[in-house]
Scaffold this active site. Structure first.
Site, PDB file in Angstrom:
ATOM      1  N   PHE A 203       0.969  -1.156  -0.010  1.00 32.79           N
ATOM      2  CA  PHE A 203       0.005   0.014  -0.154  1.00 32.79           C
ATOM      3  C   PHE A 203       0.850   1.212   0.004  1.00 32.79           C
ATOM      4  O   PHE A 203       0.315   2.333  -0.489  1.00 32.79           O
ATOM      5  CB  PHE A 203      -1.057  -0.056   1.195  1.00 32.79           C
ATOM      6  CG  PHE A 203      -0.297   0.491   2.501  1.00 32.79           C
ATOM      7  CD1 PHE A 203      -0.297   1.915   2.704  1.00 32.79           C
ATOM      8  CD2 PHE A 203       0.416  -0.455   3.394  1.00 32.79           C
ATOM      9  CE1 PHE A 203       0.541   2.298   3.955  1.00 32.79           C
ATOM     10  CE2 PHE A 203       0.877   0.079   4.480  1.00 32.79           C
ATOM     11  CZ  PHE A 203       1.027   1.353   4.835  1.00 32.79           C
TER      12      PHE A 203
ATOM     13  N   SER B 107       5.221  -6.966   3.247  1.00 30.98           N
ATOM     14  CA  SER B 107       6.001  -7.125   4.659  1.00 30.98           C
ATOM     15  C   SER B 107       6.600  -8.442   4.492  1.00 30.98           C
ATOM     16  O   SER B 107       6.391  -9.529   3.812  1.00 30.98           O
ATOM     17  CB  SER B 107       4.784  -7.189   5.622  1.00 30.98           C
ATOM     18  OG  SER B 107       3.772  -8.146   5.469  1.00 30.98           O
TER      19      SER B 107
ATOM     20  N   GLU C 266      -4.930  -3.868  -1.808  1.00 32.75           N
ATOM     21  CA  GLU C 266      -6.550  -3.437  -1.524  1.00 32.75           C
ATOM     22  C   GLU C 266      -6.713  -2.076  -1.027  1.00 32.75           C
ATOM     23  O   GLU C 266      -7.905  -1.677  -0.855  1.00 32.75           O
ATOM     24  CB  GLU C 266      -7.088  -4.809  -1.077  1.00 32.75           C
ATOM     25  CG  GLU C 266      -6.933  -5.177   0.357  1.00 32.75           C
ATOM     26  CD  GLU C 266      -5.668  -6.014   0.378  1.00 32.75           C
ATOM     27  OE1 GLU C 266      -4.640  -5.892  -0.458  1.00 32.75           O
ATOM     28  OE2 GLU C 266      -5.740  -6.986   1.251  1.00 32.75           O
ATOM     29  N   ARG C 267      -5.803  -1.411  -0.313  1.00 37.34           N
ATOM     30  CA  ARG C 267      -5.987  -0.329   0.572  1.00 37.34           C
ATOM     31  C   ARG C 267      -5.988   0.832  -0.359  1.00 37.34           C
ATOM     32  O   ARG C 267      -6.692   1.872   0.064  1.00 37.34           O
ATOM     33  CB  ARG C 267      -4.663  -0.291   1.553  1.00 37.34           C
ATOM     34  CG  ARG C 267      -4.559  -1.324   2.327  1.00 37.34           C
ATOM     35  CD  ARG C 267      -4.242  -1.310   3.790  1.00 37.34           C
ATOM     36  NE  ARG C 267      -3.855  -2.235   4.798  1.00 37.34           N
ATOM     37  CZ  ARG C 267      -4.721  -3.345   4.711  1.00 37.34           C
ATOM     38  NH1 ARG C 267      -6.053  -3.404   4.284  1.00 37.34           N
ATOM     39  NH2 ARG C 267      -4.409  -4.332   5.663  1.00 37.34           N
TER      40      ARG C 267
ATOM     41  N   LYS D  76      -1.299  -7.411  -9.116  1.00 40.25           N
ATOM     42  CA  LYS D  76      -2.330  -7.359  -8.000  1.00 40.25           C
ATOM     43  C   LYS D  76      -1.872  -6.308  -6.866  1.00 40.25           C
ATOM     44  O   LYS D  76      -1.130  -6.614  -6.148  1.00 40.25           O
ATOM     45  CB  LYS D  76      -2.548  -8.762  -7.221  1.00 40.25           C
ATOM     46  CG  LYS D  76      -3.331  -9.448  -6.558  1.00 40.25           C
ATOM     47  CD  LYS D  76      -4.043  -8.394  -5.568  1.00 40.25           C
ATOM     48  CE  LYS D  76      -3.135  -8.571  -4.019  1.00 40.25           C
ATOM     49  NZ  LYS D  76      -3.630  -7.489  -3.311  1.00 40.25           N
TER      50      LYS D  76
ATOM     51  N   GLU E 103       9.478  -3.929  12.952  1.00 37.71           N
ATOM     52  CA  GLU E 103       9.327  -2.608  12.138  1.00 37.71           C
ATOM     53  C   GLU E 103       8.113  -1.976  12.532  1.00 37.71           C
ATOM     54  O   GLU E 103       6.797  -2.519  12.315  1.00 37.71           O
ATOM     55  CB  GLU E 103       9.140  -3.187  10.635  1.00 37.71           C
ATOM     56  CG  GLU E 103       9.029  -1.965   9.477  1.00 37.71           C
ATOM     57  CD  GLU E 103       8.565  -2.508   8.092  1.00 37.71           C
ATOM     58  OE1 GLU E 103       7.881  -3.611   8.116  1.00 37.71           O
ATOM     59  OE2 GLU E 103       9.297  -1.887   7.183  1.00 37.71           O
TER      60      GLU E 103
ATOM     61  N   CYS F 287       9.629   1.939   3.392  1.00 35.76           N
ATOM     62  CA  CYS F 287      10.448   0.775   3.773  1.00 35.76           C
ATOM     63  C   CYS F 287      11.912   1.247   3.806  1.00 35.76           C
ATOM     64  O   CYS F 287      12.954   0.650   4.428  1.00 35.76           O
ATOM     65  CB  CYS F 287      10.465  -0.167   2.600  1.00 35.76           C
ATOM     66  SG  CYS F 287      11.101   0.362   1.091  1.00 35.76           S
TER      67      CYS F 287
HETATM   68  P1  NAD Z   1       1.610  -6.467   3.291  1.00 32.15           P
HETATM   69  O1  NAD Z   1       2.649  -7.524   3.217  1.00 32.15           O
HETATM   70  O2  NAD Z   1       0.437  -6.748   4.168  1.00 32.15           O
HETATM   71  O3  NAD Z   1       0.751  -6.586   1.513  1.00 32.15           O
HETATM   72  C1  NAD Z   1       1.568  -6.746   0.304  1.00 32.15           C
HETATM   73  C2  NAD Z   1       0.743  -7.250  -0.570  1.00 32.15           C
HETATM   74  O4  NAD Z   1       0.525  -8.760  -0.169  1.00 32.15           O
HETATM   75  C3  NAD Z   1      -0.598  -6.678  -0.795  1.00 32.15           C
HETATM   76  O5  NAD Z   1      -1.034  -6.868  -1.953  1.00 32.15           O
HETATM   77  C4  NAD Z   1      -1.475  -7.607  -0.024  1.00 32.15           C
HETATM   78  O6  NAD Z   1      -2.787  -7.757  -0.613  1.00 32.15           O
HETATM   79  C5  NAD Z   1      -0.738  -9.081   0.069  1.00 32.15           C
HETATM   80  N1  NAD Z   1      -1.152  -9.770   1.085  1.00 32.15           N
HETATM   81  C6  NAD Z   1      -1.403  -9.548   2.419  1.00 32.15           C
HETATM   82  N2  NAD Z   1      -1.708 -10.354   3.210  1.00 32.15           N
HETATM   83  C7  NAD Z   1      -1.438 -11.490   2.441  1.00 32.15           C
HETATM   84  C8  NAD Z   1      -1.528 -12.887   2.827  1.00 32.15           C
HETATM   85  N3  NAD Z   1      -2.032 -13.173   3.841  1.00 32.15           N
HETATM   86  N4  NAD Z   1      -1.456 -13.674   1.953  1.00 32.15           N
HETATM   87  C9  NAD Z   1      -1.127 -13.481   0.496  1.00 32.15           C
HETATM   88  N5  NAD Z   1      -1.095 -12.106   0.331  1.00 32.15           N
HETATM   89  C10 NAD Z   1      -1.251 -11.135   1.074  1.00 32.15           C
HETATM   90  O7  NAD Z   1       2.436  -5.086   3.255  1.00 32.15           O
HETATM   91  P2  NAD Z   1       1.512  -3.768   3.300  1.00 32.15           P
HETATM   92  O8  NAD Z   1       1.262  -3.423   4.559  1.00 32.15           O
HETATM   93  O9  NAD Z   1       0.880  -3.407   2.163  1.00 32.15           O
HETATM   94  O10 NAD Z   1       3.165  -2.711   2.938  1.00 32.15           O
HETATM   95  C11 NAD Z   1       3.788  -2.416   4.151  1.00 32.15           C
HETATM   96  C12 NAD Z   1       5.155  -3.409   3.959  1.00 32.15           C
HETATM   97  O11 NAD Z   1       5.943  -3.521   2.678  1.00 32.15           O
HETATM   98  C13 NAD Z   1       6.261  -2.997   5.036  1.00 32.15           C
HETATM   99  O12 NAD Z   1       6.715  -4.114   5.668  1.00 32.15           O
HETATM  100  C14 NAD Z   1       7.328  -2.428   4.233  1.00 32.15           C
HETATM  101  O13 NAD Z   1       8.683  -2.144   4.751  1.00 32.15           O
HETATM  102  C15 NAD Z   1       7.274  -3.422   2.852  1.00 32.15           C
HETATM  103  N6  NAD Z   1       7.792  -2.565   1.859  1.00 32.15           N
HETATM  104  C16 NAD Z   1       9.118  -3.152   1.188  1.00 32.15           C
HETATM  105  C17 NAD Z   1       9.687  -2.358   0.185  1.00 32.15           C
HETATM  106  C18 NAD Z   1      11.051  -2.906  -0.142  1.00 32.15           C
HETATM  107  O14 NAD Z   1      11.410  -2.763  -1.459  1.00 32.15           O
HETATM  108  N7  NAD Z   1      11.641  -3.643   0.485  1.00 32.15           N
HETATM  109  C19 NAD Z   1       9.171  -1.427  -0.375  1.00 32.15           C
HETATM  110  C20 NAD Z   1       7.754  -0.914   0.091  1.00 32.15           C
HETATM  111  C21 NAD Z   1       7.120  -1.558   1.230  1.00 32.15           C
END
Ligand code: NAD
Length: 499
Positions: free
Chosen positions: A149, A226, A176-177, A173, A384, A281
């Site tokens: 998101f 994450s 969804e937020r 994909k 984090e 991140c």
């Molecule tokens: P998230 O892991 O909750 O979601 C990321 C994606 O995974 C979304 O599209 C979501 O729909 C999907 N998802 C969520 N739960 C799932 C599940 N149980 N099974 C399958 N798919 C699922 O992350 P977020 O809250 O959207 O983003 C924040 C996180 O992303 C932070 O930890 C941040 O550090 C990380 N991030 C990392 C980078 C990088 O390049 N390393 C860049 C941006 C963000």
């Protein structure tokens, strides 16, 4: 209530699963739209259509594909204000920050205009008698990106740009937020000339993600989010025989040496710690001053700067430094972690917990918080936080400070502030973190370099954007060719042109 769609075969398509997620305006704490959550059947149908469209796109010469990217850049610039407004209203970040989000994606699209050059293979003339050897980079077919998101414009573009320019069809994909901007990007790519079916935006949650992981047509998956989800996707995707790269969470340390320019370090920490409400991140979440005197001077400089930060809705324009957190749950989680820091004995120097903004009482705002005397056993150090909370860990020596960055399970970004080139050089050489800043707090590499963390911040062996992205979304074929001697007569007298 606005009902969002998927984007399939060049059209907005309503969801048919009957499942939806609410999309909020986090500044108001109100639902502003609902987004359909795709079923496995919807995902599989989008993939099948992409597979049918991809061969013609893959066979289109790379220069023509690059021209679509060129036009896309023009349209992104044309619609910058509209994109930023939609982005801020769903994410909560300020308008200038939302424009930065679009801009850093746009720069990767600019890089993708170089696809004809980037896709050039290698050639060895006369590798043996009458034998030539050459390699080419071919698209994989249908590939996918699953994005978080916190950068709803930039990260989808980091993924789709190189994949499309290399000749693949792409299934996005998004989170969804905040799904509106990814849908707008798909519309713009269609307007730029991308054939229907080559970019499919399928909204959804775990069900759609699992369908991507298990769909046999999808050849590669790029994920950002994450760490627990990154590990899950890496494991299941790889065991299904796909090429997978996953980028996860972070805990970025900034070391402040006694010889650092303390004003510069404090300014950098405030921007890198609290910008975008800490939902980056590459945010700096841990400051490691070396020596108690450095720590005292740093805190003294930080406090007035932090107390001056303006927190508010994106509609307040340039008068706001950062906005709300993305959801009520995110706010509760961050408040819980601040409480745990206090309970575990850290010193809360600036307390952002009781922040209130008139007219926005239901928004997900938190004031900035600063902790001092944080130790590695505390939850606020281990996790984090992903909120406007900066922790200070005091180190006695440079080696101890380096050790904190080295020993943490995350290894996305890190920085050192010093006037001593030898220390900076030693730090850059030894630290086991993927991206390093020297007197630069958020060392996000530009589009033509690559972006990626180490340890639990990155899974897979290639980085995002830059030349690595073209390697990730293509595969190499190497041809060894020998021609028997033939007739050398006849000729062409006009200059051949590519059409
Ligand atoms: P998230 O892991 O909750 O979601 C990321 C994606 O995974 C979304 O599209 C979501 O729909 C999907 N998802 C969520 N739960 C799932 C599940 N149980 N099974 C399958 N798919 C699922 O992350 P977020 O809250 O959207 O983003 C924040 C996180 O992303 C932070 O930890 C941040 O550090 C990380 N991030 C990392 C980078 C990088 O390049 N390393 C860049 C941006 C963000």
């Amino acid at each position: 209530m606005k009902e969002l769609t998927h984007f399939v075969n060049g059209q907005q398509v309503k969801g048919t699963s009957g499942r939806f997620a609410d999309v909020y305006n986090p500044a108001l704490g109100e639902v502003q739209a609902r987004v359909p959550l795709a079923s496995k059947a919807e995902l599989d149908a989008a993939v099948a259509a992409a597979a049918a469209a991809q061969p013609a796109w893959g066979a289109t010469n790379p220069q023509r594909r690059a021209r679509v990217m060129m036009e896309f850049v023009r349209l992104l610039n044309r619609d910058m204000d509209k994109l930023a407004e939609a982005l801020s209203s769903e994410h909560g970040k300020t308008i200038p920050d939302a424009k930065g989000d679009v801009q850093r994606g746009l720069e990767v699209i600019e890089f993708c205009i170089g696809a004809p050059h980037l896709l050039k293979g290698e050639f060895t003339d006369s590798a043996g008698p009458g034998i030539d050897m050459y390699s080419m980079r071919q698209p994989l077919g249908v590939v996918a990106g699953i994005t978080p998101f916190n950068f709803p414009a930039m990260i989808p573009m980091w993924k789709m740009g190189p994949a499309l320019a290399a000749g693949n069809a792409f299934i996005l994909k998004p989170s969804e937020r905040d799904p509106s901007v990814p849908l707008m990007l798909a519309e713009l790519l269609k307007e730029a000339g991308l054939p229907d079916g080559i970019l499919q935006v399928v909204n959804g949650d775990k069900e759609a993600v699992d369908a991507i992981l298990d769909n046999p047509t999808i050849q590669a998956i790029g994920f950002v989010g994450s760490t627990p989800i990154a590990e899950y996707i890496y494991g299941r995707g790889c065991s299904n025989g796909k090429r997978v790269q996953c980028f996860g969470g972070a805990k970025n340390h900034m070391i402040i040496m006694p010889d650092a320019d303390m004003d510069q370090a404090a300014d950098a920490l405030v921007g890198a710690g609290y910008g975008a409400a800490g939902e980056r991140c590459m945010a700096i979440s841990v400051a490691v001053p070396v020596g108690d005197e450095t720590a005292d001077r740093l805190i003294e400089k930080l406090v007035p700067r932090i107390e001056k930060l303006k927190v508010g809705p994106y509609t307040a324009g340039n008068d706001v430094d950062y906005g709300p957190l993305v959801t009520a749950q995110a706010k509760e989680r961050v408040l819980g972690l601040i409480n745990s820091g206090v309970e575990q004995g850290a010193e809360l120097v600036v307390d952002g917990r009781n922040f209130n903004l008139q007219g926005y009482e239901s928004g997900y705002f938190i004031g900035p918080s600063l902790f001092d005397k944080v130790t590695p056993d505390m939850e606020i150090y281990k996790q984090e936080i992903f909120g406007p909370v900066l922790s200070t860990v005091r180190a006695k020596t440079y080696e101890e400070a380096l050790g904190y960055a080295m020993d943490h399970e995350y290894g996305n970004g890190t920085a050192i502030f010093t006037r001593d080139g030898d220390t900076a050089r030693d730090f850059a050489a030894r630290v086991n973190v993927g991206m390093v800043g020297i007197n630069v707090p958020i060392p996000v590499p530009l589009a033509y370099h690559t972006f990626g963390g180490w340890k639990k911040s990155g899974f897979g062996d290639l980085n995002q954007h830059g030349p690595d992205a073209f390697r990730f979304y293509t595969r190499t074929k190497t041809v060894t060719s020998r021609w028997p001697s033939g007739l050398k007569e006849g000729g062409e007298f006009h200059f051949k042109q590519m059409d």
